[in-house]
Design an enzyme around this catalytic site. Structure first.
Site, PDB file in Angstrom:
ATOM      1  N   LYS A 190       3.418   4.780   1.365  1.00  7.74           N
ATOM      2  CA  LYS A 190       3.345   3.950   0.153  1.00  7.74           C
ATOM      3  C   LYS A 190       4.209   4.532  -0.955  1.00  7.74           C
ATOM      4  O   LYS A 190       4.663   3.799  -1.849  1.00  7.74           O
ATOM      5  CB  LYS A 190       1.894   3.780  -0.304  1.00  7.74           C
ATOM      6  N   THR A 247       0.360   2.516  -6.750  1.00  4.37           N
ATOM      7  CA  THR A 247       1.586   3.284  -6.968  1.00  4.37           C
ATOM      8  C   THR A 247       2.802   2.387  -7.208  1.00  4.37           C
ATOM      9  O   THR A 247       3.797   2.843  -7.769  1.00  4.37           O
ATOM     10  CB  THR A 247       1.879   4.223  -5.769  1.00  4.37           C
TER      11      THR A 247
END
Length: 339
Positions: A190, A247
């Protein structure tokens, strides 16, 4: 009552230490800088990583591995992924005697392409119990006591539930999983997509583009993650989709900030000087590139981030290539990888 040693006194290690100390647990941070130790022990603050956040009086820090590890029952690893092997070599006489190890590391070793748990097992042996902590959890918000949901993954129900109960606190909700590899892969990959998301915003491409990029980024995580042995459902959970959304959209994300500044036209060297702390995605993308070639998995977004970071490709050129790709069924590639 267990004694817990946290290796790493950065923002994440300090935030976890705060949670556990507030619960009344015996927890100590093993740091590498004297000024951090002095600040935590005397001022009850870590001004280098969590300035302005008061720490519990019971939370201690030390530079001495013997003091931190000699009587500990659980080790929590919160150091950058590229420093894990060196720390294992240096600390092996102490940590090899401890049975429970929890990795809070969100990265993959760049030289070996191994996950943190794979390195821990390799150095410490199969007779230990290893767990992984993942999920959407900015250290600053955890340290502020804001509601956070994470997942801890372990080998089987009984011991994983023990770690789950140990970590859980009134604002720190912990779910459990039995797919530690999947949680590790999701937590690492990610960061690469977060750089892409930051680039998207830095170029001013709009919210439509960012949403599409995050969604297709999740597809790439699933494709490589399942190929490496992770369970598909893990990537739709807290460690996968949850951490990905955080994120890719949160200004506190170092990886997003790297991408944002690259998109604004700054060089990688300039960006890393400004960020100062480690952005795991910068190193992880080279590992992802290697793994995608090894397992013959097409990851166009990750490949373009690799080109931008390591081949100095202009971000706009990468975006144009992504948009010009041949048209496909939405889940065609995922089904092909599974086949």
């Amino acid at each position: 009552m267990p004694k817990i040693a946290i290796i790493g006194a950065g923002s994440w290690g300090t935030a976890l230490g705060k949670v556990l100390a507030e619960k009344g647990l015996d927890v100590i941070l093993l740091a590498r800088r004297k000024e951090i130790v002095d600040s935590i022990n005397s001022l009850k603050e870590n001004p280098f990583y969590l300035p302005g956040i008061p720490l519990p009086g019971a939370l201690k820090a030390t530079l001495d591995p013997e003091e931190a590890l000699s009587k500990s029952n659980l080790v929590i690893w919160t150091i950058p992924s590229h420093t894990l092997r060196e720390n294992l070599y240096n600390l092996e006489p102490y940590v090899s005697k401890i049975r429970f190890h929890l990795s809070g590391i969100k990265g993959i070793d760049i030289e070996t392409t191994k996950s943190p748990l794979q390195l821990l097992r390799e150095h410490l042996g199969e007779d230990k119990l290893y767990f992984v902590l993942g999920g959407p959890s900015f250290a600053l918000e955890v340290a502020k006591g804001l509601p956070t949901a994470v997942v801890v993954a372990g080998p089987e129900r009984k011991e994983t539930q023990k770690i789950q109960e140990l970590l859980a606190w009134k604002y720190f909700r912990v779910y459990r999983s039995y797919d530690p590899l999947g949680v590790e892969i999701a937590s690492a990959l990610k960061n690469v997509i977060a750089i892409a998301s930051g680039i998207c915003d830095g170029l001013g491409l709009g919210l439509n583009a960012r949403a599409g990029l995050i969604t297709r980024g999740l597809i790439e995580i699933i494709k490589l993650g399942t190929k490496l042995g992770g369970k598909k459902e893990t990537f739709y959970g807290l460690a996968g989709l949850g951490d990905l959304v955080l994120t890719c959209t949160g200004a506190l994300s170092r990886n997003y900030q790297v991408g944002l500044k690259l998109g604004e036209g700054k060089s990688l060297e300039e960006v890393l000087k400004e960020i100062k702390q480690v952005a795991e995605g910068v190193k992880t993308v080279s590992v992802v590139k290697e793994l995608s070639e090894k397992f013959e998995v097409s990851l166009p977004i990750c490949e373009e981030i690799y080109n931008i970071i390591y081949k100095e490709e202009k971000p706009r050129n990468s975006i144009e290539r992504l948009l010009a790709r041949s048209l496909k069924e939405e889940f065609e590639e995922v089904e092909n990888e599974r086949a």
